[in-house]
Design a protein around this motif. Structure first.
Motif, short mmCIF file in Angstrom:
data_model
loop_
_atom_site.label_atom_id
_atom_site.label_comp_id
_atom_site.label_asym_id
_atom_site.label_seq_id
_atom_site.Cartn_x
_atom_site.Cartn_y
_atom_site.Cartn_z
N ASN A 12 7.48 -6.04 3.35
CA ASN A 12 6.07 -6.20 2.97
C ASN A 12 5.56 -4.95 2.24
O ASN A 12 4.82 -5.05 1.27
N THR A 13 5.94 -3.79 2.75
CA THR A 13 5.51 -2.53 2.13
C THR A 13 6.07 -2.42 0.72
O THR A 13 5.35 -2.05 -0.23
N LEU A 14 7.34 -2.73 0.54
CA LEU A 14 7.95 -2.68 -0.80
C LEU A 14 7.28 -3.67 -1.74
O LEU A 14 7.05 -3.38 -2.91
N GLN A 15 6.93 -4.84 -1.24
CA GLN A 15 6.28 -5.85 -2.06
C GLN A 15 4.88 -5.36 -2.49
O GLN A 15 4.48 -5.52 -3.64
N ARG A 20 1.32 -2.95 -6.75
CA ARG A 20 0.40 -1.90 -7.21
C ARG A 20 1.00 -1.04 -8.33
O ARG A 20 0.26 -0.51 -9.16
N ALA A 21 2.29 -0.86 -8.32
CA ALA A 21 2.94 0.00 -9.31
C ALA A 21 3.20 -0.79 -10.58
O ALA A 21 4.12 -1.57 -10.67
N THR A 22 2.35 -0.57 -11.56
CA THR A 22 2.53 -1.20 -12.87
C THR A 22 2.52 -0.11 -13.92
O THR A 22 2.00 0.99 -13.70
N GLU A 23 3.07 -0.39 -15.05
CA GLU A 23 3.12 0.59 -16.13
C GLU A 23 1.88 0.53 -17.00
O GLU A 23 1.70 1.35 -17.88
N GLU A 24 1.03 -0.44 -16.76
CA GLU A 24 -0.18 -0.55 -17.55
C GLU A 24 -1.28 0.27 -16.90
O GLU A 24 -1.32 0.47 -15.70
N ASP A 25 -2.18 0.77 -17.74
CA ASP A 25 -3.32 1.51 -17.22
C ASP A 25 -4.32 0.55 -16.61
O ASP A 25 -4.44 -0.59 -17.04
N PRO A 26 -5.05 1.04 -15.64
CA PRO A 26 -6.10 0.16 -15.11
C PRO A 26 -7.16 -0.06 -16.17
O PRO A 26 -7.38 0.78 -17.04
N LYS A 27 -7.80 -1.17 -16.11
CA LYS A 27 -8.83 -1.50 -17.10
C LYS A 27 -9.99 -0.52 -16.93
O LYS A 27 -10.48 -0.32 -15.82
N PRO A 28 -10.40 0.10 -18.03
CA PRO A 28 -11.51 1.05 -17.91
C PRO A 28 -12.81 0.32 -17.63
O PRO A 28 -12.98 -0.84 -17.98
N SER A 29 -13.70 1.05 -16.98
CA SER A 29 -14.98 0.43 -16.68
C SER A 29 -15.75 0.25 -17.98
O SER A 29 -15.50 0.91 -18.97
N SER A 30 -16.69 -0.64 -17.96
CA SER A 30 -17.42 -0.96 -19.19
C SER A 30 -18.35 0.18 -19.59
O SER A 30 -18.77 0.26 -20.74
#
Length: 135
Positions: A12-15, A20-30
């Motif tokens: 579960n922890t690995l999943q 959560r671990a993605t190579e994309e940046d989080p979407k910036p706030s507006s």
């Protein structure tokens, strides 16, 4: 059973970590605030990565502008220096011309002839003759 629970927890922890671990940046706030600008948060955004060539061109044009302006200032300094040299040469030529004119005056030449008695030159006592030659 404890081992099965531990394996399940690890799974579960690995999943969760994979989610959560993605190579994309989080979407910036507006809202773009001063804090995000000064903190540099907006530089990691995907928008900036897409516009990197624009930033490179702007930096390149800025460098070219500064270099051309510097060269122009150097040329202007050279022009000013050459103008001063030209003006000095003009005044020197004018002074030399004035001195030569003063030394070549008829009164000065006659005075020099009177002082130098061993010369064969002397002032004419008769006016010059004008000779007309028919063509």
């Amino acid at each position: 059973m404890a081992e099965d629970e531990i394996k399940e927890q690890k799974k579960n922890t690995l999943q969760k970590i994979k989610e959560r671990a993605t190579e994309e940046d989080p979407k910036p706030s507006s809202s773009l605030t001063l804090r995000t600008i000064l903190g540099g948060d907006f530089l990691t955004a995907d928008m900036v990565r897409r516009q990197i060539w624009l930033f490179v061109i702007i930096v390149l044009f800025t460098i070219i502008y500064v270099a051309v302006r510097y060269q122009c200032q150097q040329d202007m300094l050279t022009i000013d220096r050459l103008e001063k040299q030209r003006l000095d040469a003009k005044y020197k030529a004018l002074s030399s011309s004035s001195t030569l004119t003063e030394k070549c005056r008829e009164s000065r030449v006659l005075e020099a002839l009177k002082q130098n008695r061993d010369t064969l030159l002397h002032a004419a006592e008769q006016p010059p003759y004008i000779i007309y030659v028919p063509e």
